[in-house]
Design a protein around this motif. Structure first.
Motif, PDB file in Angstrom:
ATOM      1  N   VAL A  13      -5.603 -49.497   7.572  1.00 47.37           N
ATOM      2  CA  VAL A  13      -7.045 -49.345   7.397  1.00 47.37           C
ATOM      3  C   VAL A  13      -7.562 -48.224   8.289  1.00 47.37           C
ATOM      4  O   VAL A  13      -8.195 -47.280   7.813  1.00 47.37           O
ATOM      5  CB  VAL A  13      -7.797 -50.672   7.681  1.00 47.37           C
ATOM      6  CG1 VAL A  13      -9.300 -50.464   7.591  1.00 47.37           C
ATOM      7  CG2 VAL A  13      -7.348 -51.752   6.699  1.00 47.37           C
ATOM      8  N   ARG A  14      -7.320 -48.303   9.582  1.00 46.28           N
ATOM      9  CA  ARG A  14      -7.804 -47.284  10.519  1.00 46.28           C
ATOM     10  C   ARG A  14      -7.303 -45.895  10.118  1.00 46.28           C
ATOM     11  O   ARG A  14      -8.078 -44.936  10.063  1.00 46.28           O
ATOM     12  CB  ARG A  14      -7.355 -47.609  11.936  1.00 46.28           C
ATOM     13  CG  ARG A  14      -7.806 -46.561  12.978  1.00 46.28           C
ATOM     14  CD  ARG A  14      -7.312 -46.873  14.387  1.00 46.28           C
ATOM     15  NE  ARG A  14      -5.895 -47.171  14.473  1.00 46.28           N
ATOM     16  CZ  ARG A  14      -4.940 -46.238  14.562  1.00 46.28           C
ATOM     17  NH1 ARG A  14      -5.245 -44.969  14.567  1.00 46.28           N
ATOM     18  NH2 ARG A  14      -3.671 -46.596  14.644  1.00 46.28           N
ATOM     19  N   LYS A  17      -9.043 -44.691   6.973  1.00 41.17           N
ATOM     20  CA  LYS A  17     -10.427 -44.316   7.296  1.00 41.17           C
ATOM     21  C   LYS A  17     -10.467 -42.943   7.973  1.00 41.17           C
ATOM     22  O   LYS A  17     -11.281 -42.090   7.627  1.00 41.17           O
ATOM     23  CB  LYS A  17     -11.054 -45.378   8.200  1.00 41.17           C
ATOM     24  CG  LYS A  17     -12.531 -45.212   8.442  1.00 41.17           C
ATOM     25  CD  LYS A  17     -13.073 -46.407   9.218  1.00 41.17           C
ATOM     26  CE  LYS A  17     -14.554 -46.462   9.307  1.00 41.17           C
ATOM     27  NZ  LYS A  17     -15.217 -45.419   9.985  1.00 41.17           N
ATOM     28  N   VAL A  36      -4.952 -54.377   0.860  1.00 37.10           N
ATOM     29  CA  VAL A  36      -6.070 -54.933   1.627  1.00 37.10           C
ATOM     30  C   VAL A  36      -7.172 -55.292   0.632  1.00 37.10           C
ATOM     31  O   VAL A  36      -7.101 -54.922  -0.541  1.00 37.10           O
ATOM     32  CB  VAL A  36      -6.627 -53.950   2.695  1.00 37.10           C
ATOM     33  CG1 VAL A  36      -5.587 -53.612   3.735  1.00 37.10           C
ATOM     34  CG2 VAL A  36      -7.169 -52.687   2.063  1.00 37.10           C
ATOM     35  N   ASP A  37      -8.193 -55.974   1.101  1.00 31.59           N
ATOM     36  CA  ASP A  37      -9.344 -56.304   0.271  1.00 31.59           C
ATOM     37  C   ASP A  37      -9.990 -55.005  -0.208  1.00 31.59           C
ATOM     38  O   ASP A  37     -10.393 -54.165   0.604  1.00 31.59           O
ATOM     39  CB  ASP A  37     -10.335 -57.131   1.096  1.00 31.59           C
ATOM     40  CG  ASP A  37     -11.594 -57.506   0.338  1.00 31.59           C
ATOM     41  OD1 ASP A  37     -11.745 -57.127  -0.847  1.00 31.59           O
ATOM     42  OD2 ASP A  37     -12.445 -58.178   0.951  1.00 31.59           O
ATOM     43  N   ARG A  38     -10.093 -54.834  -1.508  1.00 31.56           N
ATOM     44  CA  ARG A  38     -10.617 -53.581  -2.065  1.00 31.56           C
ATOM     45  C   ARG A  38     -12.090 -53.363  -1.737  1.00 31.56           C
ATOM     46  O   ARG A  38     -12.593 -52.253  -1.849  1.00 31.56           O
ATOM     47  CB  ARG A  38     -10.396 -53.515  -3.566  1.00 31.56           C
ATOM     48  CG  ARG A  38     -11.275 -54.441  -4.367  1.00 31.56           C
ATOM     49  CD  ARG A  38     -11.110 -54.171  -5.848  1.00 31.56           C
ATOM     50  NE  ARG A  38     -12.134 -54.820  -6.634  1.00 31.56           N
ATOM     51  CZ  ARG A  38     -13.362 -54.367  -6.805  1.00 31.56           C
ATOM     52  NH1 ARG A  38     -13.752 -53.263  -6.234  1.00 31.56           N
ATOM     53  NH2 ARG A  38     -14.222 -55.025  -7.554  1.00 31.56           N
ATOM     54  N   GLN A  39     -12.797 -54.398  -1.309  1.00 30.65           N
ATOM     55  CA  GLN A  39     -14.203 -54.276  -0.923  1.00 30.65           C
ATOM     56  C   GLN A  39     -14.353 -53.741   0.498  1.00 30.65           C
ATOM     57  O   GLN A  39     -15.436 -53.368   0.912  1.00 30.65           O
ATOM     58  CB  GLN A  39     -14.898 -55.636  -1.040  1.00 30.65           C
ATOM     59  CG  GLN A  39     -14.891 -56.217  -2.437  1.00 30.65           C
ATOM     60  CD  GLN A  39     -15.669 -55.370  -3.430  1.00 30.65           C
ATOM     61  OE1 GLN A  39     -16.564 -54.610  -3.067  1.00 30.65           O
ATOM     62  NE2 GLN A  39     -15.328 -55.475  -4.695  1.00 30.65           N
ATOM     63  N   ARG A  40     -13.266 -53.713   1.236  1.00 28.79           N
ATOM     64  CA  ARG A  40     -13.294 -53.255   2.624  1.00 28.79           C
ATOM     65  C   ARG A  40     -13.380 -51.729   2.667  1.00 28.79           C
ATOM     66  O   ARG A  40     -12.774 -51.034   1.865  1.00 28.79           O
ATOM     67  CB  ARG A  40     -12.003 -53.733   3.300  1.00 28.79           C
ATOM     68  CG  ARG A  40     -11.939 -53.468   4.765  1.00 28.79           C
ATOM     69  CD  ARG A  40     -10.707 -54.113   5.351  1.00 28.79           C
ATOM     70  NE  ARG A  40     -10.710 -53.916   6.792  1.00 28.79           N
ATOM     71  CZ  ARG A  40      -9.825 -54.421   7.598  1.00 28.79           C
ATOM     72  NH1 ARG A  40      -8.850 -55.166   7.126  1.00 28.79           N
ATOM     73  NH2 ARG A  40      -9.890 -54.187   8.887  1.00 28.79           N
ATOM     74  N   GLU A  41     -14.165 -51.227   3.623  1.00 23.65           N
ATOM     75  CA  GLU A  41     -14.244 -49.775   3.804  1.00 23.65           C
ATOM     76  C   GLU A  41     -12.950 -49.284   4.431  1.00 23.65           C
ATOM     77  O   GLU A  41     -12.369 -49.979   5.248  1.00 23.65           O
ATOM     78  CB  GLU A  41     -15.439 -49.413   4.697  1.00 23.65           C
ATOM     79  CG  GLU A  41     -16.774 -49.569   4.010  1.00 23.65           C
ATOM     80  CD  GLU A  41     -16.946 -48.712   2.774  1.00 23.65           C
ATOM     81  OE1 GLU A  41     -16.396 -47.589   2.725  1.00 23.65           O
ATOM     82  OE2 GLU A  41     -17.608 -49.153   1.837  1.00 23.65           O
ATOM     83  N   ALA A  44     -13.590 -49.432  -0.624  1.00 23.19           N
ATOM     84  CA  ALA A  44     -14.673 -49.760  -1.552  1.00 23.19           C
ATOM     85  C   ALA A  44     -15.208 -48.525  -2.280  1.00 23.19           C
ATOM     86  O   ALA A  44     -15.666 -48.629  -3.413  1.00 23.19           O
ATOM     87  CB  ALA A  44     -15.805 -50.462  -0.812  1.00 23.19           C
ATOM     88  N   ASP A  54      -0.061 -55.092  -4.741  1.00 21.76           N
ATOM     89  CA  ASP A  54      -1.480 -55.446  -4.655  1.00 21.76           C
ATOM     90  C   ASP A  54      -1.764 -56.720  -5.442  1.00 21.76           C
ATOM     91  O   ASP A  54      -1.262 -56.906  -6.547  1.00 21.76           O
ATOM     92  CB  ASP A  54      -2.359 -54.311  -5.201  1.00 21.76           C
ATOM     93  CG  ASP A  54      -2.304 -53.073  -4.330  1.00 21.76           C
ATOM     94  OD1 ASP A  54      -2.348 -53.232  -3.097  1.00 21.76           O
ATOM     95  OD2 ASP A  54      -2.211 -51.963  -4.880  1.00 21.76           O
TER      96      ASP A  54
END
Length: 174
Positions: A13-14, A17, A36-41, A44, A54
């Motif tokens: 994630v990091r 980003k 990861v959760d697809r809604q997470r930045e 998203a 997935d």
């Protein structure tokens, strides 16, 4: 501006980003196995396809996106046997009229043109194969003529350093 292409980040994630923030892009494409959760930045805001790792049931196996003069077919690649051959993926590109195909799954950075269609695998930010560092790609449209579109593909390592050994400028069918 261009488009940013990622794949096979497998839970990062990091790092994802940081990669997205590093580049000004019209769109960000992720070719699956984001895990990861697809809604997470930042996921998203991405154009996502589902990879074999997935679980997101609401993410499609493939997407068609028109951007500038490009028709982009995006898939993970596992359903097309990309570790063995790109032939089935090429047939799908012909069926959809795509002139760019974005895919992942093999974790190997690939970039080449066949019959006017660009096949681009950005490699993996998490588990690189076939190359010594994690990679991702950036695609820019350079110019359009009556029958062709010129594009430039730049590969980067995980720290944002350009990799001159990969990518290049290509002429695609229009």
């Amino acid at each position: 501006m261009g488009i940013l292409i990622l794949s096979d980040t497998h839970g990062l994630v990091r790092e994802v980003k940081e990669t997205v923030e590093r580049h000004a892009a019209d769109k960000v494409f992720h070719c699956g196995d984001f895990c990861v959760d697809r809604q997470r930045e930042p996921f998203a805001g991405m154009v996502l396809v589902k990879g074999n790792c997935d679980a997101a049931g609401d993410v499609p196996d493939e997407q068609l996106t028109e951007w500038k003069d490009l028709k982009i077919l995006q898939t993970h690649g596992h359903l097309f046997g990309v570790k063995s051959s790109l032939m089935r993926l090429h047939y799908r590109a012909e069926e959809t009229g795509a002139n760019v195909v974005l895919f992942g799954h093999s974790h190997v950075p690939v970039c080449g043109v066949e019959r006017g269609i660009l096949f681009l695998n950005p490699g993996s930010l998490q588990l690189p194969r076939g190359f010594d560092v994690p990679t991702y790609a950036y695609l820019e449209q350079l110019e359009t003529k009556k029958r062709e579109v010129r594009v430039k593909v730049t590969y980067y390592d995980h720290r944002g350093n350009p990799l001159d050994r990969l990518g290049g400028s290509f002429s695609l069918r229009r």
